[in-house]
Every structure is written in C-alpha cells, then in structure tokens.
Scaffold this active site. Structure first.
Site, PDB file in Angstrom:
ATOM      1  CB  CYS A 182      -1.174   1.249  -3.492  1.00  0.00           C
ATOM      2  SG  CYS A 182      -0.644   3.069  -3.781  1.00  0.00           S
ATOM      3  CB  THR A 183      -3.423   1.246   1.218  1.00  0.00           C
ATOM      4  OG1 THR A 183      -2.959  -0.519   1.167  1.00  0.00           O
ATOM      5  CG2 THR A 183      -4.032   1.258   2.530  1.00  0.00           C
TER       6      THR A 183
END
Length: 299
Positions: A182-183
């Site tokens: 994820c980010t």
C-alpha cells in the site's frame, strides 16, 4: 524549504482525546497543515511545512513513549498541499471496520505479516516463482499504478477488504507467498493480519510501502505506473519517465490524469487524458452519468 511527512505508529493509546489536543496544539504551533488520525490503536499522519518545523514536530512527537520508534518518511510537497490542519479521533486509524479484531501492543500489530525491505522483496521474487503481490489499496488507486501482475481486489474503500477476503475468490492463494503493499505501509499492517486470521499461511508486507520501494528502485524495479496520493499533488512519480498504465475513460488512451466528474451529483474522480480534458462535454464519468445529466437539464 518545505516537505511532507508521512508516518504511522501502532501502539496502545489509553486517552486518544488528550493525545488529539496535544497533537493539534503542537502542529498549530509549528504552522503545519495536514491530517492526523488518532485511535486506541495508534497514530496516522500526513503533514506539510517547513523542514525545520517538521524536524521539531518529529522530535516532540517521539517524546511520547509509545511514539518513540515512529518512522517518518519524507516526500516532496509542502503546507499548501493541504487546506488545513485536521486532527481527529476515530475508532480506527484506517477504516477496515476491524476495530474489534485488530490487536496491538507496544511492538505494533499483533499477528501481522513479515516486513520486507525493498531489496528483500526483489530477492523473494527472484527465488520464488509463485510470489503474489496483493494490492492493499482500492481499485481507484491501482488504476494508475501497481506492482507487476498484482492481484487488485474489487474494493472501493478499506471497508470492502473483509468481504473480499471472505468471498472465496482468493482461496487458491492461501498456500502461496503473498506480498501485500500500500502507499506507506499502514494499510498492509492491518490487511496482512486480516489475511493471516483467514488462513493465508505466508504473508509479507513491504516495509515503508510503495513510497520506500519507489525511492529505492524508481521505475527500474517491480513497480509500474504512478502513485495516487490524497492531497493536492494527486499523483507522485518515481522518475521522469514512468510507465503510464491508466486508461482514459473516454478514448481509452493512456493517462494518469484524474479530474472531477463534471456532473455535480457524481463527485467521482475520472481518469481522462489531456486531449479529452479539453472537451468539457467529455468530463462526465460514464454514459449513464451523462444520461442522468441530460435528464436533469431537461427536467
């Protein structure tokens, strides 16, 4: 010189409201803008400002015993990428609707996936032919950037992940090595624990998320495309020539450009190339959306 800080820390917080007041007072005193979420599970923040002020913020935040080991990631941008300084208390710092299932202690999430540095991710892929990348974001973000051949679940928000994991769609992956991403890493802390709780046997997560992997390898690694971020920057690239994998919703040309749907009642972000952007009548999200707009105009 201004920068943006991205950070999170899973640690038990006995009094989130008091922590909120302290963080808001601290951020305002340093003229920072951004978003901070606090819950009984920990802290999640993205703030922008002057470098010296951000360093003071880091030092002060680490004085709180539970936040001592917080890893702060630097990113391009600044204070003006945010409209205000918002500090809120929520039941979760990422809304998976798993507050009762998630367990944290002074070491972080209990029962989560094994952390891998970017170089370890590449090494795992080289050594194992059956590695599966599993996107811990929503499909909207994955439309412009993802790891090569990644599984992208049918999710619009983090709340959709439990339903997806329990749907049976991914049961054939339960015996394979899974690398969640994820980010910045925070969503994978939770997602990896949810996957393990549902029978996935070998689950990893990228330490520092896409941000750290992109800093390490740019566009020469396993990542392809642009990174969607939720501030005025909209997207971040890791080189001057990123691969463009997004598809214009009108002409199907390559693009990583998001624009607001032109119909006021829609509020969706639309992938649209620069050519189609120059034609305002094409800014509607879908044919159905355009039809609704026409009906509204003639009603």
């Amino acid at each position: 010189m201004q920068k943006i800080l991205l950070y999170y820390k899973f640690t038990p917080i006995k009094d989130p409201e008091t922590t909120k007041l302290w963080q808001k007072t601290l951020a305002d005193s340093l003229n920072l803008k951004g978003r901070i979420l606090i819950s009984p599970h920990g802290l999640n923040g993205t703030v922008g400002g002057e470098m010296d002020d951000l360093k003071k913020y880091i030092k002060a935040t680490k004085e709180f015993p539970g936040f001592k080991g917080t890893v702060f990631k630097w990113s391009d941008g600044g204070r003006e990428d945010f409209p205000r300084m918002s500090v809120k208390v929520k039941s979760e710092i990422v809304a998976f609707e798993a507050a009762d299932e998630l367990r944290v202690d002074e070491n972080g999430v209990v029962g989560g996936g094994k952390h891998l540095k970017p170089s370890q991710v590449n090494k795992l892929v080289q050594e194992r032919e059956d590695v599966v990348f599993f996107d811990g974001r929503n499909a909207h973000e994955a439309a412009i950037g993802k790891f090569k051949d990644a599984v992208v679940p049918d999710t619009h928000t983090s709340r959709d992940f439990i339903r997806e994991l329990e749907s049976g769609k991914y049961d054939d992956l339960k015996d394979k090595p899974i690398v969640t991403y994820c980010t910045g890493g925070i969503r994978c802390e939770i997602l990896s624990s949810l996957m393990i709780n549902r029978g996935f046997k070998e689950v990893y997560q990228i330490d520092g998320g896409i941000v750290k992997y992109g800093e390490a390898y740019g566009d020469d690694g396993l990542w392809e495309g642009s990174l969607r971020v939720f501030d005025d920057r909209m997207t971040v690239d890791f080189s001057d020539s990123p691969k463009v994998i997004g598809v214009c919703s009108h002409c199907e040309g390559a693009t990583n450009n998001y624009e607001n749907c032109a119909w006021a009642n829609c509020n969706d972000l639309v992938l649209i190339c620069l050519f189609c952007k120059q034609n305002p009548d094409l800014l509607y999200h879908t044919d159905a959306c355009r039809d609704k707009a026409k009906i509204g105009a003639t009603a």
